[in-house]
Design a protein around this motif. Sequence first.
Motif, PDB file in Angstrom:
ATOM      1  N   ALA A  21       0.919  -1.329   0.012  1.00 43.46           N
ATOM      2  CA  ALA A  21       0.050   0.146  -0.011  1.00 43.46           C
ATOM      3  C   ALA A  21       0.796   1.351   0.066  1.00 43.46           C
ATOM      4  O   ALA A  21       0.582   2.385  -0.529  1.00 43.46           O
ATOM      5  CB  ALA A  21      -0.781   0.022   1.153  1.00 43.46           C
ATOM      6  N   TRP A  22       2.021   1.311   0.729  1.00 44.81           N
ATOM      7  CA  TRP A  22       2.992   2.271   0.705  1.00 44.81           C
ATOM      8  C   TRP A  22       3.401   2.503  -0.449  1.00 44.81           C
ATOM      9  O   TRP A  22       3.701   3.607  -1.217  1.00 44.81           O
ATOM     10  CB  TRP A  22       4.022   2.177   1.941  1.00 44.81           C
ATOM     11  N   VAL A  23       3.940   1.683  -1.099  1.00 42.71           N
ATOM     12  CA  VAL A  23       4.646   1.711  -2.520  1.00 42.71           C
ATOM     13  C   VAL A  23       3.764   2.104  -3.451  1.00 42.71           C
ATOM     14  O   VAL A  23       3.938   2.999  -4.462  1.00 42.71           O
ATOM     15  CB  VAL A  23       5.328   0.237  -3.045  1.00 42.71           C
ATOM     16  N   ASN A  24       2.524   1.731  -3.467  1.00 43.20           N
ATOM     17  CA  ASN A  24       1.452   2.226  -4.437  1.00 43.20           C
ATOM     18  C   ASN A  24       0.710   3.453  -4.245  1.00 43.20           C
ATOM     19  O   ASN A  24       0.149   3.947  -5.282  1.00 43.20           O
ATOM     20  CB  ASN A  24       0.221   1.224  -4.510  1.00 43.20           C
ATOM     21  N   LEU A  25       1.145   4.167  -3.043  1.00 45.55           N
ATOM     22  CA  LEU A  25       0.624   5.444  -3.147  1.00 45.55           C
ATOM     23  C   LEU A  25       1.261   6.384  -3.977  1.00 45.55           C
ATOM     24  O   LEU A  25       2.391   6.385  -4.456  1.00 45.55           O
ATOM     25  CB  LEU A  25       0.911   6.055  -1.717  1.00 45.55           C
ATOM     26  N   SER A  26       0.281   7.510  -4.579  1.00 45.15           N
ATOM     27  CA  SER A  26       1.149   8.281  -5.560  1.00 45.15           C
ATOM     28  C   SER A  26       0.428   9.697  -5.169  1.00 45.15           C
ATOM     29  O   SER A  26      -0.430   9.878  -4.269  1.00 45.15           O
ATOM     30  CB  SER A  26       0.811   7.942  -6.882  1.00 45.15           C
ATOM     31  N   GLY A  27       1.200  10.829  -5.726  1.00 45.75           N
ATOM     32  CA  GLY A  27       0.712  12.200  -5.470  1.00 45.75           C
ATOM     33  C   GLY A  27       1.288  12.875  -4.226  1.00 45.75           C
ATOM     34  O   GLY A  27       2.391  12.161  -3.848  1.00 45.75           O
ATOM     35  N   SER A  28       0.931  13.941  -3.654  1.00 46.42           N
ATOM     36  CA  SER A  28       1.635  14.436  -2.582  1.00 46.42           C
ATOM     37  C   SER A  28       1.307  13.831  -1.353  1.00 46.42           C
ATOM     38  O   SER A  28       0.331  13.337  -0.905  1.00 46.42           O
ATOM     39  CB  SER A  28       1.080  16.008  -2.379  1.00 46.42           C
ATOM     40  N   TYR A  29       2.117  13.560  -0.267  1.00 47.56           N
ATOM     41  CA  TYR A  29       2.099  13.127   0.874  1.00 47.56           C
ATOM     42  C   TYR A  29       1.044  13.596   1.859  1.00 47.56           C
ATOM     43  O   TYR A  29       0.979  15.135   1.752  1.00 47.56           O
ATOM     44  CB  TYR A  29       3.257  13.371   1.851  1.00 47.56           C
ATOM     45  N   SER A  30      -0.026  12.820   2.348  1.00 46.47           N
ATOM     46  CA  SER A  30      -0.918  13.387   2.995  1.00 46.47           C
ATOM     47  C   SER A  30      -0.859  12.588   4.590  1.00 46.47           C
ATOM     48  O   SER A  30      -0.913  11.381   4.582  1.00 46.47           O
ATOM     49  CB  SER A  30      -2.249  13.155   2.286  1.00 46.47           C
ATOM     50  N   ILE A  31      -0.779  13.234   5.546  1.00 44.13           N
ATOM     51  CA  ILE A  31      -0.623  12.719   7.026  1.00 44.13           C
ATOM     52  C   ILE A  31      -2.052  11.712   7.363  1.00 44.13           C
ATOM     53  O   ILE A  31      -1.854  10.869   7.588  1.00 44.13           O
ATOM     54  CB  ILE A  31      -0.510  13.619   8.174  1.00 44.13           C
ATOM     55  N   ASN A  32      -3.074  12.229   6.805  1.00 46.63           N
ATOM     56  CA  ASN A  32      -4.244  11.627   6.985  1.00 46.63           C
ATOM     57  C   ASN A  32      -4.549  10.308   6.319  1.00 46.63           C
ATOM     58  O   ASN A  32      -5.221   9.565   6.768  1.00 46.63           O
ATOM     59  CB  ASN A  32      -5.390  12.652   6.997  1.00 46.63           C
ATOM     60  N   SER A  33      -3.924  10.229   5.260  1.00 43.80           N
ATOM     61  CA  SER A  33      -4.276   9.089   4.283  1.00 43.80           C
ATOM     62  C   SER A  33      -2.785   8.123   4.325  1.00 43.80           C
ATOM     63  O   SER A  33      -3.006   7.120   3.864  1.00 43.80           O
ATOM     64  CB  SER A  33      -4.851   9.290   3.074  1.00 43.80           C
ATOM     65  N   TRP A  34      -1.929   8.777   4.285  1.00 41.40           N
ATOM     66  CA  TRP A  34      -0.623   7.930   4.201  1.00 41.40           C
ATOM     67  C   TRP A  34      -0.064   7.453   5.425  1.00 41.40           C
ATOM     68  O   TRP A  34       0.642   6.363   5.210  1.00 41.40           O
ATOM     69  CB  TRP A  34       0.544   8.956   3.285  1.00 41.40           C
TER      70      TRP A  34
END
Length: 170
Positions: free
Chosen positions: A21-34
């Motif tokens: 799930a971490w590897v697949n995140l994209s876009g700007s970092y978001s505390i609430n969802s990342w």
Amino acid sequence: YRNGKAPYGTFPAATCWVLTAWVNLSGSYSINSWAQHDVGVCTMNKNSAGKTLNTAVGWMGREWNYSYIRHVHNMGYPFNNYNNNSLPNAGKYLRTCIAETYQQATEVRGMGCDHGGGISGGPWITGYAPDIVTGWATGVNSGIFIGSQNIFSGRFNSNNIVPLCNSAGC
């Protein structure tokens, strides 16, 4: 590590695991969802004296699925404060915040702390006592909002620390 010295030696990482799930995140970092996915586990090699990290300095347990509200010690080696200004002796000394946590978002905790950039990855520990190897890791530093005296962590749970530890054998 303290003031440029590593009295127990260094322990290079052997193998590390992160969540898909971490590897697949994209876009700007978001505390609430990342932050809930910002967890990794590594096995470590021995130091030059042939000692394991656990043998040289001790170890603590880990806990998961506990409530959002906990009394924690937060530790790390930040380079900046919460306003993103350089700290005196940045990165040379372990700095600690002690506070009660709160729920920031689903699977994300927050706590009051003036640490800034460079603190990422430091532990959130319950049951800590100075000069005694005790306690449980309940999360790791994941993010800050510049200008706010808060720091954030993914709450260790069955969807982050458990699968990583199952893979690593911890």
